[in-house]
Design a protein around this motif. Structure first.
Motif, PDB file in Angstrom:
ATOM      1  N   GLN A  97       0.046  -1.254   1.701  1.00 20.06           N
ATOM      2  CA  GLN A  97      -1.193  -1.798   2.240  1.00 20.06           C
ATOM      3  C   GLN A  97      -2.378  -1.476   1.335  1.00 20.06           C
ATOM      4  N   HIS A  98      -2.349  -0.305   0.706  1.00 22.67           N
ATOM      5  CA  HIS A  98      -3.417   0.059  -0.224  1.00 22.67           C
ATOM      6  C   HIS A  98      -3.457  -0.917  -1.401  1.00 22.67           C
ATOM      7  N   ILE A  99      -2.295  -1.238  -1.941  1.00 20.27           N
ATOM      8  CA  ILE A  99      -2.239  -2.167  -3.069  1.00 20.27           C
ATOM      9  C   ILE A  99      -2.817  -3.517  -2.658  1.00 20.27           C
ATOM     10  N   GLU A 100      -2.415  -4.001  -1.510  1.00 16.72           N
ATOM     11  CA  GLU A 100      -2.910  -5.304  -1.071  1.00 16.72           C
ATOM     12  C   GLU A 100      -4.410  -5.270  -0.784  1.00 16.72           C
ATOM     13  N   SER A 101      -4.890  -4.246  -0.120  1.00 15.41           N
ATOM     14  CA  SER A 101      -6.317  -4.205   0.232  1.00 15.41           C
ATOM     15  C   SER A 101      -7.208  -3.958  -0.985  1.00 15.41           C
ATOM     16  N   SER A 102      -6.666  -3.344  -2.014  1.00 13.26           N
ATOM     17  CA  SER A 102      -7.489  -3.068  -3.202  1.00 13.26           C
ATOM     18  C   SER A 102      -7.389  -4.173  -4.257  1.00 13.26           C
ATOM     19  N   THR A 103      -6.638  -5.230  -3.955  1.00 10.94           N
ATOM     20  CA  THR A 103      -6.500  -6.341  -4.893  1.00 10.94           C
ATOM     21  C   THR A 103      -6.704  -7.668  -4.156  1.00 10.94           C
ATOM     22  N   PRO A 104      -7.909  -7.898  -3.617  1.00  7.83           N
ATOM     23  CA  PRO A 104      -8.122  -9.094  -2.795  1.00  7.83           C
ATOM     24  C   PRO A 104      -7.984 -10.417  -3.543  1.00  7.83           C
ATOM     25  N   SER A 105      -8.110 -10.404  -4.857  1.00 11.15           N
ATOM     26  CA  SER A 105      -8.000 -11.663  -5.606  1.00 11.15           C
ATOM     27  C   SER A 105      -6.549 -12.064  -5.874  1.00 11.15           C
ATOM     28  N   ILE A 106      -5.620 -11.186  -5.549  1.00 16.30           N
ATOM     29  CA  ILE A 106      -4.200 -11.463  -5.778  1.00 16.30           C
ATOM     30  C   ILE A 106      -3.650 -12.217  -4.575  1.00 16.30           C
ATOM     31  N   TYR A 107      -2.875 -13.243  -4.840  1.00 10.98           N
ATOM     32  CA  TYR A 107      -2.270 -13.978  -3.720  1.00 10.98           C
ATOM     33  C   TYR A 107      -0.750 -13.949  -3.719  1.00 10.98           C
ATOM     34  N   HIS A 108      -0.144 -13.346  -4.737  1.00 12.57           N
ATOM     35  CA  HIS A 108       1.314 -13.291  -4.791  1.00 12.57           C
ATOM     36  C   HIS A 108       1.760 -11.874  -5.148  1.00 12.57           C
ATOM     37  N   TYR A 109       2.636 -11.332  -4.316  1.00 10.98           N
ATOM     38  CA  TYR A 109       3.222 -10.009  -4.541  1.00 10.98           C
ATOM     39  C   TYR A 109       4.730 -10.178  -4.586  1.00 10.98           C
ATOM     40  N   SER A 110       5.388  -9.445  -5.477  1.00 14.93           N
ATOM     41  CA  SER A 110       6.844  -9.525  -5.554  1.00 14.93           C
ATOM     42  C   SER A 110       7.435  -8.134  -5.698  1.00 14.93           C
ATOM     43  N   VAL A 111       8.668  -8.009  -5.239  1.00 14.18           N
ATOM     44  CA  VAL A 111       9.391  -6.741  -5.329  1.00 14.18           C
ATOM     45  C   VAL A 111      10.882  -7.055  -5.267  1.00 14.18           C
ATOM     46  N   SER A 112      11.679  -6.187  -5.850  1.00 18.42           N
ATOM     47  CA  SER A 112      13.139  -6.309  -5.785  1.00 18.42           C
ATOM     48  C   SER A 112      13.720  -4.978  -5.356  1.00 18.42           C
ATOM     49  N   THR A 113      14.840  -5.063  -4.653  1.00 19.38           N
ATOM     50  CA  THR A 113      15.548  -3.854  -4.243  1.00 19.38           C
ATOM     51  C   THR A 113      17.027  -4.194  -4.097  1.00 19.38           C
ATOM     52  N   GLY A 114      17.828  -3.173  -3.982  1.00 18.82           N
ATOM     53  CA  GLY A 114      19.248  -3.396  -3.749  1.00 18.82           C
ATOM     54  C   GLY A 114      19.451  -4.112  -2.422  1.00 18.82           C
ATOM     55  N   ALA A 115      20.311  -5.114  -2.416  1.00 14.73           N
ATOM     56  CA  ALA A 115      20.537  -5.901  -1.205  1.00 14.73           C
ATOM     57  C   ALA A 115      21.068  -5.048  -0.058  1.00 14.73           C
ATOM     58  N   ALA A 116      21.704  -3.925  -0.367  1.00 15.15           N
ATOM     59  CA  ALA A 116      22.235  -3.040   0.667  1.00 15.15           C
ATOM     60  C   ALA A 116      21.202  -2.020   1.158  1.00 15.15           C
ATOM     61  N   ASN A 117      20.016  -2.036   0.598  1.00 14.27           N
ATOM     62  CA  ASN A 117      18.979  -1.084   0.997  1.00 14.27           C
ATOM     63  C   ASN A 117      18.216  -1.645   2.203  1.00 14.27           C
ATOM     64  N   LYS A 118      18.870  -1.594   3.344  1.00 12.11           N
ATOM     65  CA  LYS A 118      18.312  -2.171   4.571  1.00 12.11           C
ATOM     66  C   LYS A 118      16.974  -1.562   4.974  1.00 12.11           C
TER      67      LYS A 118
END
Length: 150
Positions: A97-118
């Motif tokens: 939430q800090h990343i999103e609130s401190s970067t208001p001009s950004i409209y796309h966020y991406s992340v990857s993780t292991g598919a088994a990391n529920k």
């Protein structure tokens, strides 16, 4: 509690290095893949990254951290880690939430993780990320998640 940190500072890098080893060991066990980059990289490799780091500090100790790569319209979340003794206290959510609130001009966020990391997938989905694609990379099935804010 959350502040930007300089990974070039040796003491900071050492704390992040130890934190990521503890945190990503839990993920490695969940997804049954021991060769995660944060578990095999050296402290020198960590210090040489161009990622931007933010830490979550309690009593002078870094117990959570997030790193990002940013361009004009996109933020890629590279690392998200919490000391296992602080799991399930909302720290990862606060870092996101800090990343999103401190970067208001950004409209796309991406992340990857292991598919088994529920647990990680559940966390990302709870803050608005959606699964977009899967990829088999070096013997590990990854899920790519994205969030669009506008």
């Amino acid at each position: 509690m959350i502040k930007r940190i300089d990974i070039q500072v040796r003491e900071v890098a050492e704390q992040i290095y130890q934190l990521q080893r503890k945190s990503y060991q839990v993920e490695a066990e969940l997804i049954q893949f021991e060769c995660l980059r944060p578990l095999v990289e050296t402290i020198e490799q960590l210090r040489s990254t161009e990622e931007i780091f933010f830490s979550y500090v309690v009593k002078g100790q870094i117990i959570g951290a997030i790193s990002i790569e940013r361009n004009k319209t996109t933020i890629d979340i590279c690392r998200l880690m919490v000391d296992p003794s602080y799991f399930r206290r909302g720290i990862a959510r606060q870092l996101l939430q800090h990343i999103e609130s401190s970067t208001p001009s950004i409209y796309h966020y991406s992340v990857s993780t292991g598919a088994a990391n529920k647990p990680a997938i559940k966390l990302y989905e709870s803050v608005g990320f959606c699964k977009q694609s899967f990829e088999l990379k070096e013997g590990l099935l990854l899920v790519h998640l994205h969030k669009y804010t506008e």
